[in-house]
Scaffold this active site. Sequence first.
Site, PDB file in Angstrom:
ATOM      1  CE  LYS A 111       5.177  -0.733   1.681  1.00 15.05           C
ATOM      2  NZ  LYS A 111       4.049  -1.201   0.852  1.00 15.05           N
ATOM      3  CE  LYS A 192       4.007   6.581   1.670  1.00 17.00           C
ATOM      4  NZ  LYS A 192       3.491   5.613   0.685  1.00 17.00           N
ATOM      5  CE  LYS A 195      -3.949   2.744   2.117  1.00 16.77           C
ATOM      6  NZ  LYS A 195      -3.193   2.253   0.959  1.00 16.77           N
TER       7      LYS A 195
HETATM    8  P1  AMP Z   1      -0.627   3.165  -1.100  1.00  7.84           P
HETATM    9  O1  AMP Z   1      -1.387   3.617   0.087  1.00  7.84           O
HETATM   10  O2  AMP Z   1       0.812   2.962  -0.819  1.00  7.84           O
HETATM   11  O3  AMP Z   1      -1.257   2.018  -1.805  1.00  7.84           O
HETATM   12  O4  AMP Z   1      -0.684   4.374  -2.114  1.00  7.84           O
HETATM   13  C1  AMP Z   1      -1.742   4.569  -3.025  1.00  7.84           C
HETATM   14  C2  AMP Z   1      -1.533   5.836  -3.824  1.00  7.84           C
HETATM   15  O5  AMP Z   1      -1.545   6.975  -2.959  1.00  7.84           O
HETATM   16  C3  AMP Z   1      -0.178   5.872  -4.540  1.00  7.84           C
HETATM   17  O6  AMP Z   1      -0.352   6.533  -5.779  1.00  7.84           O
HETATM   18  C4  AMP Z   1       0.675   6.683  -3.628  1.00  7.84           C
HETATM   19  O7  AMP Z   1       1.728   7.328  -4.294  1.00  7.84           O
HETATM   20  C5  AMP Z   1      -0.327   7.678  -3.088  1.00  7.84           C
HETATM   21  N1  AMP Z   1       0.081   8.129  -1.755  1.00  7.84           N
HETATM   22  C6  AMP Z   1       0.161   7.368  -0.640  1.00  7.84           C
HETATM   23  N2  AMP Z   1       0.595   8.095   0.416  1.00  7.84           N
HETATM   24  C7  AMP Z   1       0.789   9.354  -0.069  1.00  7.84           C
HETATM   25  C8  AMP Z   1       1.233  10.571   0.528  1.00  7.84           C
HETATM   26  N3  AMP Z   1       1.563  10.621   1.807  1.00  7.84           N
HETATM   27  N4  AMP Z   1       1.311  11.671  -0.273  1.00  7.84           N
HETATM   28  C9  AMP Z   1       0.986  11.619  -1.569  1.00  7.84           C
HETATM   29  N5  AMP Z   1       0.553  10.504  -2.189  1.00  7.84           N
HETATM   30  C10 AMP Z   1       0.451   9.382  -1.453  1.00  7.84           C
END
Ligand code: AMP
Length: 326
Positions: A111, A192, A195
Amino acid sequence: MANVLSGIQSSGQLTIGNYIGALRNYTKLQHEHDCYFMVVDLHSVTLPQDPATLRENIESAVALFIAAGIDTSKAAVFLQSHVPAHAELGWLMTTLTYMGELERMTQFKDKSAGKDSIGAGLFTYPSLMAADILLYKATMVPVGDDQKQHLELTRDLANRFNNRFGETFPIPQPYTPEVGARIMSLDDASKKMSKSSTNPASFILMLDEPAVIRKKISRAVTDSGREVKYDPQNKPEVSNLMSIYSECSNMSIADIEAKYEGQGYGPFKKDLAEVVVALLEPIQQRYREIRESGEIAKILREGAEKASATANATLREVKEKMGFIV
Ligand code: AMP
Ligand code: TRP
């Protein structure tokens, strides 16, 4: 019965990666455990956010938690910023964390890469995340693969605290799905699905309209060749689409291979789009009902109340053990 805690950032709209990697497991765990699920709005501001967009993303994420099946009579759904104990234990955990530990975090490296001014909060982010988990003495943390390194640091901090100040925290473990713990971008299977990506074609949002989902999947990058075969090393793009298919349909990877044997990518992608649409349509319908119901404020108030009771008790115990006058 275990204590379960997890959080999702409000730095954008939720993707099917969030759903498959994390949110869906929240709904599975809520029946048998003491669950706390939050939108980690304090984590979101470790990168710059526009206030109006942030507010909308927070509300939308809460509504999606409920629409995805979290039952607020079972699990506490709340905002991190509504329970001030997070910020306070976050500070205390920062004082226990070593610079070297934070420097090793791959999420920080990713990041901060290429940016000239990096907020200090992005660096200390994992200490706040450790506080999130430890406040609830959670032992199970449903997350995607990318959070495993942060969980390891949380375990180290729990042990460090216990050794210095006496047994306080159980050691938390990640709880990840077997196939869908790392859903990759539709435009590049080495990244990955996220969002916060600037390319909307790289992700499927939980709120994408069916026509948009069909278009994104039909344009998703596929490997050369035409065989629908799960081989993450040599066919990462198709393997990723197969993971999404499997997770959204409950068909095993082997079943999917058998179903599309000899058919090429076309029919596979067409069906995949329908599988994703069928999964998301009822969630989107409930989402609209919840947004219109005006119930979110009440849900959040009750969730914060329930969460605060547990969090404040732990914070008090921690402060007492560290020598503060409480
Ligand atoms: P975040 O959007 O980074 O706050 O992620 C929230 C949750 O979603 C966390 O547990 C991440 O590990 C999971 N997560 C986010 N993106 C992915 C992805 N592409 N595949 C699997 N899990 C995800
Ligand atoms: N860092 C997590 C992510 O980006 C979000 C998060 C913050 C979290 N606090 C947490 C996840 C506590 C699980 C438990 O995905």
